[in-house]
Enzyme design. Structure first.
Site, mmCIF file in Angstrom:
data_model
loop_
_atom_site.group_PDB
_atom_site.id
_atom_site.type_symbol
_atom_site.label_atom_id
_atom_site.label_comp_id
_atom_site.label_asym_id
_atom_site.label_seq_id
_atom_site.Cartn_x
_atom_site.Cartn_y
_atom_site.Cartn_z
ATOM 1 C CB SER A 261 5.742 -11.521 4.274
ATOM 2 O OG SER A 261 5.799 -12.909 4.092
ATOM 3 C CB CYS A 316 3.561 -1.966 1.368
ATOM 4 S SG CYS A 316 2.031 -1.468 1.224
HETATM 5 C C1 LIG Z 1 5.206 -2.497 -1.369
HETATM 6 O O1 LIG Z 1 3.651 -2.517 -1.675
HETATM 7 C C2 LIG Z 1 2.928 -3.700 -1.387
HETATM 8 C C3 LIG Z 1 1.302 -3.156 -1.517
HETATM 9 O O2 LIG Z 1 1.086 -1.940 -0.408
HETATM 10 C C4 LIG Z 1 3.224 -3.955 0.025
HETATM 11 O O3 LIG Z 1 2.250 -4.918 0.627
HETATM 12 C C5 LIG Z 1 4.407 -4.776 -0.245
HETATM 13 O O4 LIG Z 1 4.938 -4.915 1.283
HETATM 14 C C6 LIG Z 1 5.624 -3.843 -0.763
HETATM 15 N N1 LIG Z 1 5.904 -4.230 -1.871
HETATM 16 C C7 LIG Z 1 5.004 -4.128 -2.973
HETATM 17 C C8 LIG Z 1 4.417 -2.696 -2.940
HETATM 18 O O5 LIG Z 1 5.171 -4.286 -4.154
#
Ligand SMILES: *[C@H]1O[C@H](CO)[C@@H](O)[C@H](O)[C@H]1NC(C)=O
Ligand SMILES: *[C@@H]1O[C@H](CO)[C@@H](O)[C@H](O)[C@H]1NC(C)=O
Ligand SMILES: *[C@@H]1O[C@H](CO)[C@@H](O)[C@H](O)[C@H]1NC(C)=O
Length: 534
Positions: A261, A316
């Site tokens: 997060s 993510c």
């Molecule tokens: C998007 O990607 C990451 C890695 O999957 C994720 O954990 C995060 O919540 C979001 N931010 C990122 C990818 O930089």
């Protein structure tokens, strides 16, 4: 030469999985409560029971039954883990790069051989469908495979004859002890983005998996040991805030990789950097899919639905926000129909498209954001809050949900929802859509759906987001590239995996040497008198 080659082929130990998380096959796991099986620490090559008095319950998100417990490692256990990494570092970093490569070549095969078992464990602890869990392991496996190309990734640079008889060259060397802090949403993939890249470069590694889903990493650690990794090169601790602070503060840890997060990522970046460590932190996201009216409708709607609701939106890189441009706004009813057809069920049930959320708190938060969206004026076209899943009435299920007529000042747009909720906005033109995406603080990923190359080119060029898909909803790059989330989605300056990953886990040593030609060993007696100076 033969002896040298033989030395590279360390004996492989037979693969036997349990003993690490629990004492019996995964399929029998729930029968173990009570008493609860306990998750071990992995210290100095041994899976050991923690002496802590503080334990955290692990729940199966489909039932909320307690299925295991994970310890909050004690300060002395955490110290022992770092000490083990430190002790193992010298020998490991002095091992030839070819020997390390051999270990990772065996490791990738062991992961392939055990992929289905690891996936079952992920579904059990994390809730995602088996197909998604296999994807989780597979995308991590690809990073391990890529780590095997370390021999060309780790090359330094040379410049001969900077001046007469003087050459400059660089070595790319490991940092020492590195650490990784992983989130709950990808129990295999994200740890595999971290320790294999660091370790193939010669670092030793301390992992802290998510306390909700530690099993996959324990399994992966066992396989790594079976591949020939020496004791102490990888250590695993469990815990929450104390473990994170320990990692941020320990003077023997040189670099930290974090995914999770924003709140945690900003904190770790700040605290770790202040202590002089390298930190890379991948954080929250709000990924926009821009749908142009000239897009291939069939493909686009299917891709949108898959990317928004797959893994119950706990990715993510979930495509959580759609911007329908112009005439594409008429596709909304069909989008809703497709989302309705998705099957919500426990992840191990055949045909499940999406499983439960990780915890009752996560479900509550998602439902709250949906309600807030409605209060702030969004139209709730599909409501998954009251879904009942037969046989799993206590699970943390939320069905696919669609909020339309969303405006950029609404909470459901501003916050990362991290659930199966697609937020739909409208734009009159491509330019308006680009403005909207660029005004959002996050820069993890975005996608455009169009059949017009010029539109795609313009969008990719002008959008300020680190990863762009053109008719590709979740543009997560393969490991020969790097994961290049940007702006509020990333802290640090060197990204995960690929060439950037190797740079993150290595430092350069530059050597400038002068070997004067006249000092070269003479092979016959000099017949002239040596002269002084040059
Ligand atoms: C998007 O990607 C990451 C890695 O999957 C994720 O954990 C995060 O919540 C979001 N931010 C990122 C990818 O930089
Ligand atoms: C390092 O390797 C040497 C030579 O094989 C061995 O004697 C020594 O015990 C190793 N040290 C550690 C900490 O593993
Ligand atoms: C969003 O902005 C509109 C127009 O300025 C305003 O009427 C509305 O109350 C705002 N909504 C929220 C949730 O701030």
């Amino acid at each position: 030469l033969l002896a040298a080659l033989a030395a590279l082929l360390l004996p492989t130990r037979p693969v036997s999985l349990p003993s690490l998380v629990q004492a019996s096959p995964i399929t029998h796991w729930p029968a173990f409560c009570p008493p609860q099986p306990t998750t071990k620490l992995f210290i100095d090559g041994k899976f050991v029971e923690s002496k802590t008095t503080e334990w955290i319950d692990i729940h199966n998100p489909a039932t909320n039954e307690v299925v295991a417990r994970v310890p909050k490692a004690t300060p002395s256990e955490m110290e022992a883990a770092v000490a083990s990494c430190k002790k193992a570092f010298w020998n490991w970093s002095e091992t030839s790069v070819l020997s390390r490569q051999q270990i990772f070549l065996r490791y990738q095969q062991l992961i392939k051989d055990n992929l289905k078992e690891i996936s079952k464990l992920i579904t059990f602890e994390q809730g995602k469908t088996l197909a998604d869990a296999e994807g989780d392991v597979f995308r991590g496996l690809q990073v391990v495979e890529h780590a095997c190309s370390v021999t060309s990734l780790i090359l330094g640079e040379t410049m001969p004859s900077i001046t007469k008889d003087m050459d400059t060259y660089t070595y790319r060397l490991p940092l020492g002890v590195c650490a990784g802090i992983a989130p709950f949403n990808f129990p295999a993939m994200i740890p595999l983005w971290m320790f294999p890249v660091a370790m193939v470069c010669g670092n030793t590694f301390l992992m802290k998996p998510s306390e909700r889903v530690p099993g996959a990493l324990m399994f992966l650690a066992k396989l790594f040991q079976d591949a020939g990794a020496p004791d102490g090169t990888l250590n695993i601790i469990h815990g929450q805030h104390e473990a994170v602070n320990f990692i941020c503060d320990h003077p023997d840890i040189r670099a930290i990789s974090f995914v999770g997060s924003n709140q945690a990522g900003e904190y770790i970046y700040e605290r770790g950097s202040r202590n002089g460590k390298r930190v890379q932190a991948n954080m929250g996201a709000k990924n926009h899919g821009v749908v142009m009216p000239d897009a291939n409708k069939e493909n686009t709607l299917n891709q949108l639905v898959g990317a928004a609701f797959g893994a119950a939106g706990q990715r993510c890189m979930a495509l959580s926000t759609a911007i329908l441009v112009g005439e594409a706004q008429k596709w909304l009813p069909e989008l809703v129909e497709r989302a309705k057809n998705l099957r919500v069920n426990a992840g191990d049930q055949p045909g499940a498209d999406l499983g439960p959320l990780i915890s009752p708190q996560a479900k509550e938060r998602v439902c709250h954001l949906i309600e807030k969206g409605v209060k702030e004026g969004a139209s709730l076209l599909l409501d998954g809050r009251n879904i009942k899943v037969k046989g799993y009435e206590n699970g943390n299920f939320v069905g696919p949900t669609i909020l339309a007529n969303v405006k950029p000042n609404m909470t459901c747009y501003k916050e990362e929802i991290f659930g199966p909720v697609l937020v739909v906005l409208e734009a009159d033109t491509l330019d308006d859509a680009i403005k909207m995406v660029n005004n959002n603080p996050y820069g993890n990923g975005t996608a455009i759906f169009t059949t017009n190359g010029a539109t795609a080119r313009k969008y990719s060029h002008l959008v300020d987001v680190g990863q762009v898909g053109v008719n590709v909803p979740i543009p997560v790059p393969l490991p020969m590239f790097s994961f290049t989330g940007s702006r509020a989605s990333f802290r640090g300056d060197t990204n995960f995996y690929g060439k950037q990953g190797v740079q993150f886990y290595t430092q350069l040593k530059t050597i400038i040497s002068q070997w004067k030609e006249e000092d070269a060993t003479v092979t016959k007696p000099a017949v002239v008198m040596p002269t002084m100076g040059n």
